[in-house]
Design a protein around this motif. Structure first.
Motif, mmCIF file in Angstrom:
data_model
loop_
_atom_site.group_PDB
_atom_site.id
_atom_site.type_symbol
_atom_site.label_atom_id
_atom_site.label_comp_id
_atom_site.label_asym_id
_atom_site.label_seq_id
_atom_site.Cartn_x
_atom_site.Cartn_y
_atom_site.Cartn_z
ATOM 1 N N ASN A 182 -0.006 10.461 -8.601
ATOM 2 C CA ASN A 182 0.809 9.536 -7.811
ATOM 3 C C ASN A 182 2.289 9.814 -7.999
ATOM 4 O O ASN A 182 3.064 9.790 -7.051
ATOM 5 C CB ASN A 182 0.503 8.093 -8.210
ATOM 6 C CG ASN A 182 -0.859 7.661 -7.737
ATOM 7 O OD1 ASN A 182 -1.608 8.465 -7.195
ATOM 8 N ND2 ASN A 182 -1.185 6.406 -7.946
ATOM 9 N N ALA A 183 2.686 10.070 -9.254
ATOM 10 C CA ALA A 183 4.098 10.301 -9.540
ATOM 11 C C ALA A 183 4.601 11.514 -8.769
ATOM 12 O O ALA A 183 5.679 11.478 -8.167
ATOM 13 C CB ALA A 183 4.304 10.490 -11.032
ATOM 14 N N LEU A 208 -2.233 8.480 -12.287
ATOM 15 C CA LEU A 208 -0.824 8.100 -12.231
ATOM 16 C C LEU A 208 0.074 9.320 -12.093
ATOM 17 O O LEU A 208 1.065 9.279 -11.358
ATOM 18 C CB LEU A 208 -0.444 7.309 -13.492
ATOM 19 C CG LEU A 208 -1.019 5.895 -13.590
ATOM 20 C CD1 LEU A 208 -0.485 5.178 -14.815
ATOM 21 C CD2 LEU A 208 -0.689 5.083 -12.338
ATOM 22 N N SER A 209 -0.272 10.429 -12.751
ATOM 23 C CA SER A 209 0.622 11.581 -12.613
ATOM 24 C C SER A 209 0.499 12.207 -11.229
ATOM 25 O O SER A 209 1.503 12.660 -10.675
ATOM 26 C CB SER A 209 0.421 12.621 -13.726
ATOM 27 O OG SER A 209 -0.852 12.549 -14.258
#
Lengths: 303, 357
Positions: A287-288, A284-285
């Motif tokens: 992706n962020a 997720l990070s």
């Protein structure tokens, strides 16, 4: 014959039915995700602490940690990204902007589209044959990273091409009209404009690569590793930066999880869940960061 | 239309490519197996030396425990990496000289011996602990406490598929219920050993049972079905004693009564034929040229008893460990099996044989 009103009413009913079906399908996916995350949280959240992140794995579930694995995952991703992104983008640009449309190009296109669907273990076997047997890179970070790079290369190429295609033709024509060379058009216009689309493709590709287990087992990722990549990439002595670490043995988070879930002791199951949460957090990070880049890139484009 | 960030990023794409070129340039060989650091014949252990271990995932928990404590005892000077390529995958690398130590849940096969000979690899065959297969049923299956090997064969042999499906076909006093079978995945050493011990031939088994490489799945299956019967490694039974019931095994070829799997039974050699020794194979050249490999193997044998017990495996009798240490001292290479696996053999007998390569 039904009257018009009846027909309309029936069609509206069908319309609503399809809408409901759509919502049901969407929520099924969401519910699955929530259940999965909830289950992982419930099992593993209590295990995540500083000790878990900074210790090596151990036979004792209570003192086992994931240090070598998360460092390994990030290091492998670096090698994969640094290889696959430049190669993939360059290949995509060539095929879209430079390559002549013809039979050979079509064959290459079809093959790349097919490559994106090849099972990942096949890439593992190829990595074993090419990087280990032929090039003698050893069972190392380099081999692991390059194998995953091959795995995601087709995704990056396809994404790059799609992104380039969304740029209106008149942008290219305007640039050529001002006397720009092909390279100038690509460098100053096409690549910046397509950055958002390319980044999206890269996100998807990297997210796939970070969760891979099978090809890395094939290229000899180890299950027990209690050291960081050696020697350290940065040091106080000349030449300060060393790349020798890419030749050291490696492991990654999914392999550690795979190993832990097959243990008889129940405590290892919560360790595996905790490692899963860390893996999701890393994904997720990544992706962020990519979404942020895409957002910045899109904001600057005004046609 | 100025695209500062976009430009910057595109410009940077050049840099990684450059880095990669440098990386590729300086990546010489020597990465193979990562077993560097052991050149020369000095008995001093060099800092950063690596012991490269791969092979059976059954042996892995023991090897991991040994590696963990060995690295601690060396204050981080020596690195140990342990892979899980499987016994066959491990031997494949071992006979090419890529490994210092191969973990094995079965003796080296004739083909592997041949390959080792062709590559000039000499090796020491060292039993390190036992694994016992447990035949387990649901705790609610009150009708059964023990089973003979002949009965197990009747259930598991290939011919039983589709015809032997109910408990009372095995023993008339057992209920008229269909049984549900759970067993090891067909690629595992556990499957090979069970079929060898019960049906007389490795890999000879009926196919209509739930097979899984993940033993936790088998535990769950047996736990969830009253009519279940399955075989799992002892460590999985040991950790799930509340959920499973182990059956005592009666072997017609010995005179002992039916025996439940337990530490005492296995160590004293009474739990037959379903207990098997696990091995490590050590490259002789690594042993003599790399002091850290020698130190690792010594540490393994000297600490195998407490460490194996801790990870729910079963240690060898003390006498056997002495014999193994003796074998290390005399550097006797080769295998006691001649490429053919055997069942129900006391470990001392294995060690008494003169190994041949």
């Amino acid at each position: 014959m039904d009257s018009l009103a009846v027909i309309v009413a029936r069609r509206k009913r069908q319309d609503k039915l399809f809408g409901a079906l759509g919502i049901a399908c969407t929520s099924l996916g969401l519910i699955m995700l929530v259940v999965l995350l909830g289950d992982l949280m419930y099992q593993g959240f209590g295990r995540i602490n500083w000790q878990f992140l900074t210790s090596f794995t151990s036979r004792r579930a209570g003192s086992a940690g994931i240090l070598a694995a998360w460092v390994g995952s990030l290091a492998v991703m670096c090698i994969t990204g640094l290889t696959a992104v430049p190669l993939g983008v360059a290949a995509g640009v060539y095929m879209e902007e430079y390559g002549r449309k013809g039979r050979i190009n079509t064959i290459i296109e079809v093959n790349i589209a097919n490559l994106a669907g090849v099972p990942s273990i096949i890439y593992g076997l190829m990595g074993l044959g090419v990087f280990i047997t032929l090039f003698d890179f050893g069972r190392s970070f380099l081999t692991g990273g390059l194998t995953l790079a091959l795995l995601i290369l087709p995704i990056v190429i396809v994404a790059t091409r799609e992104a380039l295609r969304t740029i209106p033709v008149h942008v290219r024509e305007a640039a050529y009209a001002l006397g720009a060379t092909k390279w100038q058009v690509v460098r100053h216009h096409l690549l910046p404009y397509s950055l958002g689309g390319i980044t999206t493709g890269v996100i998807i590709a990297m997210s796939r690569a970070i969760g891979e287990t099978a090809p890395l087992i094939a290229v000899g990722a180890v299950a027990y590793l209690a050291s960081l990549p050696q020697p350290a990439p940065f040091s106080g002595e000349f030449p300060f930066v060393s790349f020798e670490w890419i030749e050291s043995p490696f492991t990654v988070l999914p392999i550690l999880m795979f190993n832990w879930t097959s243990r008889p002791q129940a405590d290892f199951q919560s360790n595996a869940a905790a490692a899963g949460l860390v893996l999701i957090a890393i994904t997720l990070s990544l992706n962020a960061i990519a979404i942020f880049i895409r957002y910045r890139a899109r904001r600057r484009i005004k046609w | 239309m100025r695209l500062i960030l976009g430009n910057a990023i595109v410009r940077r794409i050049g840099l990684p490519t450059l880095l990669l070129a440098i990386v590729a340039g300086c990546s010489s060989k020597g990465g193979a197996g990562g077993s560097g650091g052991g050149s020369g014949t000095s008995s001093e252990i060099k800092s950063g030396a690596t012991v490269t271990v791969d092979g059976s995932s059954t042996v892995f928990p023991v090897a991991e425990a040994v590696a963990e404590d060995f690295m601690k005892s060396q204050n981080g000077k020596v690195n140990v990496t342990v892979g899980i390529a499987g016994t066959g995958g491990g031997f494949k690398r071992f006979v090419r000289g890529e490994l210092d130590v191969a973990n094995a849940s079965r003796p080296i096969s004739a083909d592997e011996m041949k390959a080792a000979k062709e590559n000039g690899i000499e090796y020491l065959e060292l039993p390190v602990c036992f694994d016992a297969l447990t035949v387990a049923v649901n705790p609610k299956a009150t009708w059964v406490d023990s089973i003979t090997v002949a009965e197990l064969k009747k259930i598991w042999e290939p011919g039983a598929q589709g015809t032997i499906t109910k408990w009372n076909q095995i023993r008339p006093e057992w209920p008229d219920k269909p049984f549900v079978l759970f067993g090891a995945g067909t690629d595992s050493g556990t499957f090979d050993y069970f079929t060898e011990a019960v049906c007389g031939k490795a890999k000879s088994s009926r196919g209509d049972f739930t097979a899984s490489e993940d033993d936790n799945t088998l535990v769950q299956g047996i736990e969830g079905n009253e009519a279940a019967l399955g075989y799992i490694p002892f460590a999985y039974y040991d950790s799930n004693k509340a959920k499973l019931k182990a059956l005592a095994i009666d072997w017609e070829k010995d005179t002992l009564p039916a025996t439940l799997p337990s530490l005492e039974a296995v160590v004293s050699g009474k739990y037959n034929p379903l207990s098997r020794p696990l091995f490590i194979y050590v490259n002789k050249k690594s042993m003599t040229d790399k002091p850290h490999v020698r130190a690792y193997v010594d540490f393994f044998i000297k600490n195998a008893k407490p460490l194996a017990t801790e990870v729910s495996y079963l240690p060898l009798p003390d006498k056997a460990y002495e014999m193994v240490l003796e074998r290390i001292k005399t550097m006797k290479t080769g295998t006691a099996f001649g490429g053919v696996p055997e069942v129900g053999l006391p470990v001392e007998d294995i060690l008494k044989r003169d190994p041949k390569s």
